[in-house]
Design a protein around this motif. Structure first.
Motif, mmCIF file in Angstrom:
data_model
loop_
_atom_site.group_PDB
_atom_site.id
_atom_site.type_symbol
_atom_site.label_atom_id
_atom_site.label_comp_id
_atom_site.label_asym_id
_atom_site.label_seq_id
_atom_site.Cartn_x
_atom_site.Cartn_y
_atom_site.Cartn_z
ATOM 1 N N GLN B 430 -11.829 1.028 0.400
ATOM 2 C CA GLN B 430 -11.908 1.339 1.834
ATOM 3 C C GLN B 430 -11.767 0.072 2.673
ATOM 4 O O GLN B 430 -11.049 0.050 3.671
ATOM 5 N N PHE B 432 -10.363 -2.776 1.859
ATOM 6 C CA PHE B 432 -9.019 -3.349 1.777
ATOM 7 C C PHE B 432 -8.037 -2.544 2.633
ATOM 8 O O PHE B 432 -7.171 -3.102 3.304
ATOM 9 N N TYR B 433 -8.217 -1.249 2.610
ATOM 10 C CA TYR B 433 -7.354 -0.370 3.421
ATOM 11 C C TYR B 433 -7.470 -0.749 4.900
ATOM 12 O O TYR B 433 -6.474 -0.891 5.604
ATOM 13 N N CYS B 434 -8.694 -0.918 5.359
ATOM 14 C CA CYS B 434 -8.917 -1.300 6.768
ATOM 15 C C CYS B 434 -8.313 -2.671 7.062
ATOM 16 O O CYS B 434 -7.647 -2.877 8.071
ATOM 17 N N LYS B 435 -8.583 -3.618 6.155
ATOM 18 C CA LYS B 435 -8.079 -4.978 6.375
ATOM 19 C C LYS B 435 -6.549 -4.994 6.401
ATOM 20 O O LYS B 435 -5.941 -5.699 7.186
ATOM 21 N N GLN B 436 -5.952 -4.173 5.528
ATOM 22 C CA GLN B 436 -4.493 -4.133 5.491
ATOM 23 C C GLN B 436 -3.927 -3.586 6.807
ATOM 24 O O GLN B 436 -2.762 -3.761 7.124
ATOM 25 N N GLY B 438 -5.159 -4.597 9.613
ATOM 26 C CA GLY B 438 -5.432 -5.630 10.605
ATOM 27 C C GLY B 438 -6.872 -5.677 11.076
ATOM 28 O O GLY B 438 -7.241 -6.507 11.907
ATOM 29 N N ILE B 439 -7.706 -4.778 10.554
ATOM 30 C CA ILE B 439 -9.084 -4.688 11.026
ATOM 31 C C ILE B 439 -9.948 -5.698 10.261
ATOM 32 O O ILE B 439 -9.964 -5.705 9.028
ATOM 33 N N ALA B 440 -10.652 -6.541 10.983
ATOM 34 C CA ALA B 440 -11.469 -7.583 10.359
ATOM 35 C C ALA B 440 -12.606 -6.960 9.544
ATOM 36 O O ALA B 440 -13.062 -5.853 9.839
ATOM 37 N N LEU B 441 -13.048 -7.705 8.535
ATOM 38 C CA LEU B 441 -14.053 -7.200 7.593
ATOM 39 C C LEU B 441 -15.274 -6.604 8.292
ATOM 40 O O LEU B 441 -15.688 -5.482 7.998
ATOM 41 N N MET B 447 -17.193 0.310 10.995
ATOM 42 C CA MET B 447 -16.479 1.575 11.140
ATOM 43 C C MET B 447 -16.873 2.544 10.022
ATOM 44 O O MET B 447 -17.171 3.711 10.266
#
Lengths: 253, 481
Positions: B430, B432-436, B438-441, B447
């Motif tokens: 989850q 990694f999906y968000c980071k990919q 553009g969403i910061a850790l 979220m």
């Protein structure tokens, strides 16, 4: 300047070498397909480019629009214009698709010094992009990928690609699990996103997808190396003859 | 929660208008507890005889009790003679502007999106609210009075409406209920009182901020809310406490009474000081909250977001006495660093066709230990009673723990209870999906957590929900990655 320039990329997982010197250059406007048998390293290549930290890069270099990609965090890579359409899109319960996409889009915009989109403008953009993929706006209020069918998940990936407008899109096995109608829709979406400024890298096991998204170049990955490159006809040849004929003759002692 | 400048100015001026005493200091009684101290508390508050009797009865009973040991929490024994049981605000240096406030504290407020006027309140800059144990005026009292709603401090109600206090105090949580409730009954200092008369729908959300202000002062709030036939009230309780090194005891009691067709919605965001990253300091929060659906078709809902305190020991419960009454419990509890939370609810079904819903979301991070403990009890006469319980736990990291203790006692064969439980880890996939995308850790973690808590947040009033989401983010800072 090429969009993507991979030189002698070597990477692996837990001490096992998977990529053994990959070289690949994608210029703006080009669509490349990487094909290969199972275990050849196709998905690893996609994951390494996106910055998945379960893989360790042991050598080589990658440049995205001239920037050192390997030096960037996954979110920086995304903001700099690298997009990965996942083979297995992840579910995020309780988070609506629109909230997720808005957060992503605004993160990318912020990176480029652009103001955040407000709710109205965002909705307008979404509606426009969803039309492209024949998606109903009810998608927006559903939790990210939760309870989505295989086809819906893949369409959602392409929708995100359309909204985030990346420089380089990597599509990892986007055709897997799709019936022919879903495949058509997804391929149509991807084709509409082809453009002179964008590079697309298709990672696929089967030639089927390439009937719908016709690549400029086809590469065959085997044991972590690109062993043959050609145009779209190479894919047809692979379809007809399999991967076996590419084997180098076994040396006789 | 954006507050425009005009509103801020209006509020700021209002505060000034109200002319609160700006120098506040604690006029405390000596440490320790005995009958003299209790008499002195009662004397200082100028209380009627019945209240002193109530306190003394509780105190004498408390002497026979021992602290409960069954909860899944660990802490050194509390020396109850080493605690100050009463402090009233009196002259203490008040800050002239926010510039004088610790920037770290301001940074937290900014992250929480606390409006400027509220920041001042929280940072002790200028105010109307609850200071320590004695309440100061509440905002819309006049307007409420027009409709017959009585809302104000408990002490005030004792003076203005002694009959109501006498009738309902201890009617839901008896003085002998449990160790901490009994202690509270003996020494409670102040809290809120609310009475909504027959047929009145309270026109605004009632809210109050509690703070623990003076050092080494136990906080013993007492709150009583009564909704008469057909009345409705939504009550918000927000808590923040400034940094403290010593462990502080907080033992509140809240009683709710709902008559026929009445509804009470009680929402809490609890953010007492949780202690530092090493587990030093923090509030011990031993709270007894209980509502009684006395009338038919009455309804009581508890919604809580518990992010603070070193220890949380809290089981907001509903006694479903009236036929067709409804009890609800929605909870998000967070245990980060060395926090321990043992929280849940009790739903006691007495009347026919009574229904209860329990949704509990536990989040554990760092070395945090989170326990859900719940009891669904269906008595013999509770024909066709229904309960639905859902307990979800989310783990961040591998040093924390999640525990679930659901107890179900059914004495009526026509009744039904359902229980669902899940435990999950926040997934690398989850994140990694968000980071990919553009969403910061940190944003990704927020979220995912907020998504996990959504079913509870949607029960909160809008403004509170926004605040709660941000609070979770701040409370989890640095716990992943």
């Amino acid at each position: 300047m090429p969009i993507l320039e991979i030189k002698d990329l070597q990477a692996g997982i837990a001490g096992r070498q998977i990529l053994r010197g990959v070289n690949l250059t994608i210029a703006p406007g080009e669509v490349h397909a990487i094909m290969g048998p199972n275990g050849s390293g196709k998905s690893t290549l996609a994951q390494v480019l996106a910055g998945r930290d379960t893989y360790v890069v042991t050598g080589g270099s990658v440049r995205l629009n001239g920037q050192d990609l390997l030096d960037m965090s996954p979110e920086e890579r995304a903001c700099a214009g690298l997009f990965l359409a996942f083979q297995y899109p992840v579910e995020i319960p309780g988070v609506s698709t629109s909230y997720f996409l808005k957060a992503a889009l605004n993160a990318v915009r912020k990176y480029h010094g652009q103001p955040e989109l407000d709710a109205m403008d965002f909705l307008k953009l979404m509606k426009q992009k969803m039309k492209l993929l024949d998606m109903d706006t009810s998608f927006l209020s559903r939790a990210v990928n939760e309870g989505f069918s295989g086809g819906e998940k893949k369409r959602n990936e392409i929708l995100q690609m359309a909204v985030l407008d990346p420089k380089l899109a990597i599509l990892d096995e986007t055709d897997s699990g799709l019936d022919i109608d879903a495949l058509r829709i997804v391929a149509g979406g991807v084709n509409s996103l082809r453009g002179p400024d964008r590079g697309i890298l298709l990672v696929t096991h089967y030639q089927r997808l390439l009937n719908y998204i016709v690549p400029d170049y086809v590469h065959v990955l085997r044991d972590g190396q690109i062993i043959k490159s050609g145009d779209k006809n190479l894919a047809l040849e692979l379809e007809a003859r399999g991967y076996g004929w590419l084997e180098e003759p076994v040396a006789v002692h | 929660m954006s507050t425009d400048t005009g509103t801020i100015e209006t509020l700021a001026n209002k505060e000034y208008e109200w002319g609160f005493v700006t120098d506040i200091d604690a006029d405390a009684l000596p440490k320790g507890l005995n009958e003299d101290i209790i008499r002195e508390i009662s004397r200082r508050k100028d209380e009627p005889e019945f209240l002193l009797d109530f306190r003394l009865k509780a105190y004498r009973h408390w002497l026979t009790m021992v602290p409960p040991q069954w909860a899944n929490i660990k802490y050194p024994p509390i020396d109850f003679q080493d605690i100050i049981y009463y402090s009233a605000p009196k002259s203490k240096k008040k800050l002239a502007s926010l510039d004088e406030v610790d920037p770290e504290l301001l940074r937290t407020y900014a992250k929480l999106g606390v409006p400027l006027a509220e920041q001042k309140l929280l940072a002790n800059v200028a105010v109307d609210a609850v200071f320590d144990s004695v309440s100061v005026a509440t905002t819309f009292k006049a307007k409420l009075a027009e409709m017959g709603v009585i809302f104000g401090s408990f002490s005030e109600a004792v003076k203005t409406h002694p009959d109501l206090v006498r009738k309902y105090l201890g009617s839901v949580v008896p003085y002998s209920d449990n160790f901490y409730a009994t202690l509270n009954s003996a020494v409670f200092s102040d809290g809120s009182f609310c009475f909504v008369p027959k047929g009145v729908r309270c026109p605004m959300e009632l809210s109050t901020y509690f703070r623990i202000n003076a050092k080494e002062t136990g906080q013993f709030e007492r709150t009583l809310i009564i909704a008469e036939e057909g009345a409705y009230v939504s009550y918000l309780e927000g808590c923040t406490a400034p940094m403290r090194d010593e462990n502080q005891l907080h033992a509140a009691v809240v009683e709710l009474v709902a008559m026929d067709n009445a509804q009470i919605k009680y929402s809490t965001v609890q953010n007492w000081y949780p202690g530092d990253k090493q587990g030093k300091g923090g509030i011990y929060n031993f709270v007894t909250k209980r509502g009684k659906c006395l009338g038919q078709n009455s309804r009581i809902s508890w919604t809580q977001v518990e992010t603070g305190s070193a220890i949380t020991w809290k089981y907001p419960s509903v006694i479903l006495q009236g036929d067709n009454s409804i009890g609800e419990f929605y909870s998000v509890a967070l245990a980060n660093n060395y926090q321990q939370a043992d929280t849940g609810t009790k739903m006691i079904h007495i009347g026919k066709n009574t229904r209860s819903t329990i949704v509990s979301k536990g989040i554990s991070a760092g070395h945090g230990q989170n326990t859900y403990r719940g009891l669904v009890k269906v008595l013999k006469g509770a024909a066709n009673a229904r309960n639905y319980t859902q307990c979800d736990s989310l783990l961040l990291g591998d040093q924390c723990g999640a525990h679930t203790f659901p107890y179900i006692e059914m004495k009526n064969t026509t009744s039904r209870a359902e229980h669902e439980a899940s435990t999950s880890k926040i997934g690398e996939d989850q994140l990694f999906y968000c980071k990919q995308r553009g969403i910061a850790l940190e944003d990704a973690v927020n979220m995912i957590i907020n998504g996990f808590c959504k079913e509870v947040f949607k029960e909160l009033p809008m403004e509170f929900a926004v605040e709660a989401q941000k609070l979770l983010g701040v409370s989890l800072e640095g716990s992943v990655g």
